[in-house]
Design a protein around this motif. Structure first.
Motif, PDB file in Angstrom:
ATOM      1  N   ALA A   1       0.831  -1.209   0.000  1.00 37.11           N
ATOM      2  CA  ALA A   1       0.000   0.000   0.000  1.00 37.11           C
ATOM      3  C   ALA A   1       0.867   1.261   0.000  1.00 37.11           C
ATOM      4  CB  ALA A   1      -0.939   0.001   1.202  1.00 37.11           C
ATOM      5  N   GLN A   2       2.020   1.215   0.652  1.00 34.48           N
ATOM      6  CA  GLN A   2       2.896   2.375   0.711  1.00 34.48           C
ATOM      7  C   GLN A   2       3.511   2.710  -0.644  1.00 34.48           C
ATOM      8  OE1 GLN A   2       5.467   0.892   3.875  1.00 34.48           O
ATOM      9  NE2 GLN A   2       4.773   2.542   5.211  1.00 34.48           N
ATOM     10  N   VAL A   3       3.755   1.714  -1.486  1.00 35.79           N
ATOM     11  CA  VAL A   3       4.473   1.963  -2.744  1.00 35.79           C
ATOM     12  C   VAL A   3       3.627   1.798  -4.008  1.00 35.79           C
ATOM     13  CG1 VAL A   3       6.726   1.426  -1.745  1.00 35.79           C
ATOM     14  CG2 VAL A   3       5.416  -0.396  -2.847  1.00 35.79           C
ATOM     15  N   GLU A   4       2.452   1.193  -3.902  1.00 34.82           N
ATOM     16  CA  GLU A   4       1.696   0.898  -5.123  1.00 34.82           C
ATOM     17  C   GLU A   4       1.111   2.124  -5.805  1.00 34.82           C
ATOM     18  OE1 GLU A   4      -1.355  -1.930  -4.310  1.00 34.82           O
ATOM     19  OE2 GLU A   4      -2.291  -0.699  -2.782  1.00 34.82           O
ATOM     20  N   ASP A   5       1.030   3.261  -5.110  1.00 32.77           N
ATOM     21  CA  ASP A   5       0.606   4.492  -5.778  1.00 32.77           C
ATOM     22  C   ASP A   5       1.736   5.097  -6.606  1.00 32.77           C
ATOM     23  OD1 ASP A   5      -1.984   4.434  -4.805  1.00 32.77           O
ATOM     24  OD2 ASP A   5      -1.526   5.693  -3.073  1.00 32.77           O
ATOM     25  N   TRP A   6       2.954   4.689  -6.357  1.00 31.94           N
ATOM     26  CA  TRP A   6       4.117   5.252  -7.043  1.00 31.94           C
ATOM     27  C   TRP A   6       4.466   4.496  -8.319  1.00 31.94           C
ATOM     28  CZ3 TRP A   6       7.602   5.329  -2.107  1.00 31.94           C
ATOM     29  CH2 TRP A   6       7.075   6.231  -1.182  1.00 31.94           C
ATOM     30  N   VAL A   7       4.357   3.172  -8.262  1.00 31.82           N
ATOM     31  CA  VAL A   7       4.650   2.323  -9.416  1.00 31.82           C
ATOM     32  C   VAL A   7       3.571   1.253  -9.515  1.00 31.82           C
ATOM     33  CG1 VAL A   7       7.157   2.678  -9.365  1.00 31.82           C
ATOM     34  CG2 VAL A   7       6.172   0.795  -8.086  1.00 31.82           C
ATOM     35  N   LYS A   8       3.354   0.770 -10.717  1.00 31.70           N
ATOM     36  CA  LYS A   8       2.336  -0.258 -10.918  1.00 31.70           C
ATOM     37  C   LYS A   8       2.943  -1.620 -10.559  1.00 31.70           C
ATOM     38  CE  LYS A   8      -0.924  -2.121 -14.070  1.00 31.70           C
ATOM     39  NZ  LYS A   8      -1.847  -1.938 -15.100  1.00 31.70           N
ATOM     40  N   LEU A   9       2.530  -2.135  -9.401  1.00 35.00           N
ATOM     41  CA  LEU A   9       3.099  -3.392  -8.897  1.00 35.00           C
ATOM     42  C   LEU A   9       2.441  -4.616  -9.524  1.00 35.00           C
ATOM     43  CD1 LEU A   9       3.421  -2.723  -5.060  1.00 35.00           C
ATOM     44  CD2 LEU A   9       5.179  -2.509  -6.821  1.00 35.00           C
TER      45      LEU A   9
ATOM     46  N   ILE B   1       7.131   6.136 -13.216  1.00 37.21           N
ATOM     47  CA  ILE B   1       6.824   6.436 -11.824  1.00 37.21           C
ATOM     48  C   ILE B   1       5.677   7.444 -11.846  1.00 37.21           C
ATOM     49  CG2 ILE B   1       7.681   7.466  -9.684  1.00 37.21           C
ATOM     50  CD1 ILE B   1      10.480   6.526 -10.511  1.00 37.21           C
ATOM     51  N   SER B   2       4.646   7.191 -11.060  1.00 35.89           N
ATOM     52  CA  SER B   2       3.457   8.048 -11.082  1.00 35.89           C
ATOM     53  C   SER B   2       3.727   9.419 -10.448  1.00 35.89           C
ATOM     54  CB  SER B   2       2.292   7.372 -10.355  1.00 35.89           C
ATOM     55  OG  SER B   2       2.362   7.621  -8.974  1.00 35.89           O
ATOM     56  N   SER B   3       2.811  10.311 -10.664  1.00 36.32           N
ATOM     57  CA  SER B   3       2.927  11.662 -10.097  1.00 36.32           C
ATOM     58  C   SER B   3       2.551  11.683  -8.616  1.00 36.32           C
ATOM     59  CB  SER B   3       2.045  12.637 -10.885  1.00 36.32           C
ATOM     60  OG  SER B   3       0.697  12.222 -10.819  1.00 36.32           O
ATOM     61  N   MET B   4       2.208  10.545  -8.048  1.00 39.77           N
ATOM     62  CA  MET B   4       1.859  10.467  -6.627  1.00 39.77           C
ATOM     63  C   MET B   4       3.088  10.600  -5.717  1.00 39.77           C
ATOM     64  SD  MET B   4      -1.426  10.157  -6.564  1.00 39.77           S
ATOM     65  CE  MET B   4      -1.864   9.479  -4.985  1.00 39.77           C
ATOM     66  N   VAL B   5       4.272  10.487  -6.299  1.00 43.83           N
ATOM     67  CA  VAL B   5       5.513  10.738  -5.557  1.00 43.83           C
ATOM     68  C   VAL B   5       6.234  11.865  -6.292  1.00 43.83           C
ATOM     69  CG1 VAL B   5       6.891   8.988  -6.785  1.00 43.83           C
ATOM     70  CG2 VAL B   5       7.574   9.692  -4.507  1.00 43.83           C
ATOM     71  N   LYS B   6       6.809  12.771  -5.532  1.00 44.16           N
ATOM     72  CA  LYS B   6       7.515  13.911  -6.126  1.00 44.16           C
ATOM     73  C   LYS B   6       8.806  13.427  -6.769  1.00 44.16           C
ATOM     74  CE  LYS B   6       4.603  16.979  -4.674  1.00 44.16           C
ATOM     75  NZ  LYS B   6       3.730  17.687  -5.548  1.00 44.16           N
TER      76      LYS B   6
ATOM     77  N   VAL C   1      10.275  11.299  -1.994  1.00 46.83           N
ATOM     78  CA  VAL C   1      10.896  11.814  -3.211  1.00 46.83           C
ATOM     79  C   VAL C   1      11.558  10.707  -4.016  1.00 46.83           C
ATOM     80  CG1 VAL C   1      13.009  12.429  -1.966  1.00 46.83           C
ATOM     81  CG2 VAL C   1      12.483  13.595  -4.078  1.00 46.83           C
ATOM     82  N   ALA C   2      11.415  10.812  -5.345  1.00 51.46           N
ATOM     83  CA  ALA C   2      12.085   9.906  -6.286  1.00 51.46           C
ATOM     84  C   ALA C   2      13.189  10.704  -6.964  1.00 51.46           C
ATOM     85  CB  ALA C   2      11.092   9.381  -7.308  1.00 51.46           C
ATOM     86  N   PHE C   3      14.409  10.242  -6.818  1.00 49.30           N
ATOM     87  CA  PHE C   3      15.559  10.913  -7.426  1.00 49.30           C
ATOM     88  C   PHE C   3      15.752  10.372  -8.845  1.00 49.30           C
ATOM     89  CE2 PHE C   3      16.238  11.486  -2.921  1.00 49.30           C
ATOM     90  CZ  PHE C   3      16.823  12.739  -2.811  1.00 49.30           C
ATOM     91  N   GLU C   4      15.149  11.026  -9.821  1.00 50.58           N
ATOM     92  CA  GLU C   4      15.278  10.644 -11.234  1.00 50.58           C
ATOM     93  C   GLU C   4      16.322  11.547 -11.882  1.00 50.58           C
ATOM     94  OE1 GLU C   4      11.647   8.684 -13.485  1.00 50.58           O
ATOM     95  OE2 GLU C   4      11.223  10.745 -12.927  1.00 50.58           O
ATOM     96  N   ILE C   5      17.570  11.269 -11.593  1.00 49.22           N
ATOM     97  CA  ILE C   5      18.666  12.117 -12.046  1.00 49.22           C
ATOM     98  C   ILE C   5      19.477  11.330 -13.083  1.00 49.22           C
ATOM     99  CG2 ILE C   5      20.672  13.472 -11.342  1.00 49.22           C
ATOM    100  CD1 ILE C   5      19.422  13.492  -8.484  1.00 49.22           C
ATOM    101  N   ASP C   6      19.499  11.850 -14.304  1.00 49.42           N
ATOM    102  CA  ASP C   6      20.205  11.167 -15.386  1.00 49.42           C
ATOM    103  C   ASP C   6      21.644  10.840 -15.007  1.00 49.42           C
ATOM    104  OD1 ASP C   6      18.042  11.127 -17.120  1.00 49.42           O
ATOM    105  OD2 ASP C   6      18.607  13.005 -18.118  1.00 49.42           O
ATOM    106  N   GLY C   7      22.024   9.591 -15.219  1.00 49.75           N
ATOM    107  CA  GLY C   7      23.388   9.155 -15.002  1.00 49.75           C
ATOM    108  C   GLY C   7      23.787   8.936 -13.556  1.00 49.75           C
TER     109      GLY C   7
END
Length: 161
Positions: free
Chosen positions: A22-30, A54-59, A77-83
């Motif tokens: 429940a904590q993570v399923e809003d962020w990614v489709k499990l 990654i869904s918009s439910m996590v920044k 927060v999701a750190f989506e930083i290239d490289g």
């Protein structure tokens, strides 16, 4: 007797699988749960992921500084930083703010005590992969690593004092 035994086991666990999902399923489709183990001091889980988005439910952030500010504000927060692999992100946080970095690092490493040996290696590889995304939840103090390459999500949490 079986019901009592199940209740005692649950009482000795840090987390329950349903709560973790429940904590993570809003962020990614499990998809399926491939691994789940929790005891009094740690939890580790591995879930199949059905989509690479990654869904918009996590920044989502594209730089370490913004992510650190969000963590301070109590925002997941999701750190989506290239490289930048999750390991590099953690090192960057530790360089800028050691106590905050140690908090992120300990969430990611303390769940290792609940991982099966074969899962540890896969987790280690995901931590080093620059296509993986580190997700940190500062209120519940857990780390998730979204292994995009293999479409899976690792969950790691340890008991904090």
């Amino acid at each position: 007797m079986a019901l009592l035994s199940a209740a005692l086991i649950a009482a000795c666990s840090l987390d329950q699988e349903e709560k973790v999902r429940a904590q993570v399923e809003d962020w990614v489709k499990l998809g399926e749960t491939h691994y789940f183990f929790s005891r009094v001091n740690c939890t580790a889980a591995l879930f199949e992921v059905k989509a690479t988005r990654i869904s918009s439910m996590v920044k989502k952030v594209r730089d370490v500084e913004t992510g650190m500010r969000m963590i301070t504000e109590g925002t997941a927060v999701a750190f989506e930083i290239d490289g930048m692999s999750p390991t590099v992100v953690t090192e960057q946080i530790m360089t800028r703010d050691l106590p905050q970095g140690i908090g992120v690092l300990s969430s990611g490493t303390s769940g290792k005590d609940c991982m099966a040996v074969e899962m540890e290696e896969a987790y280690f590889n995901a931590l080093l992969d620059p296509t993986s995304v580190l997700i940190f939840e500062p209120e519940e103090k857990f780390m998730a690593v979204f292994d995009r390459r293999n479409r899976r999500l690792f969950y790691s949490r340890g008991r904090t004092s």
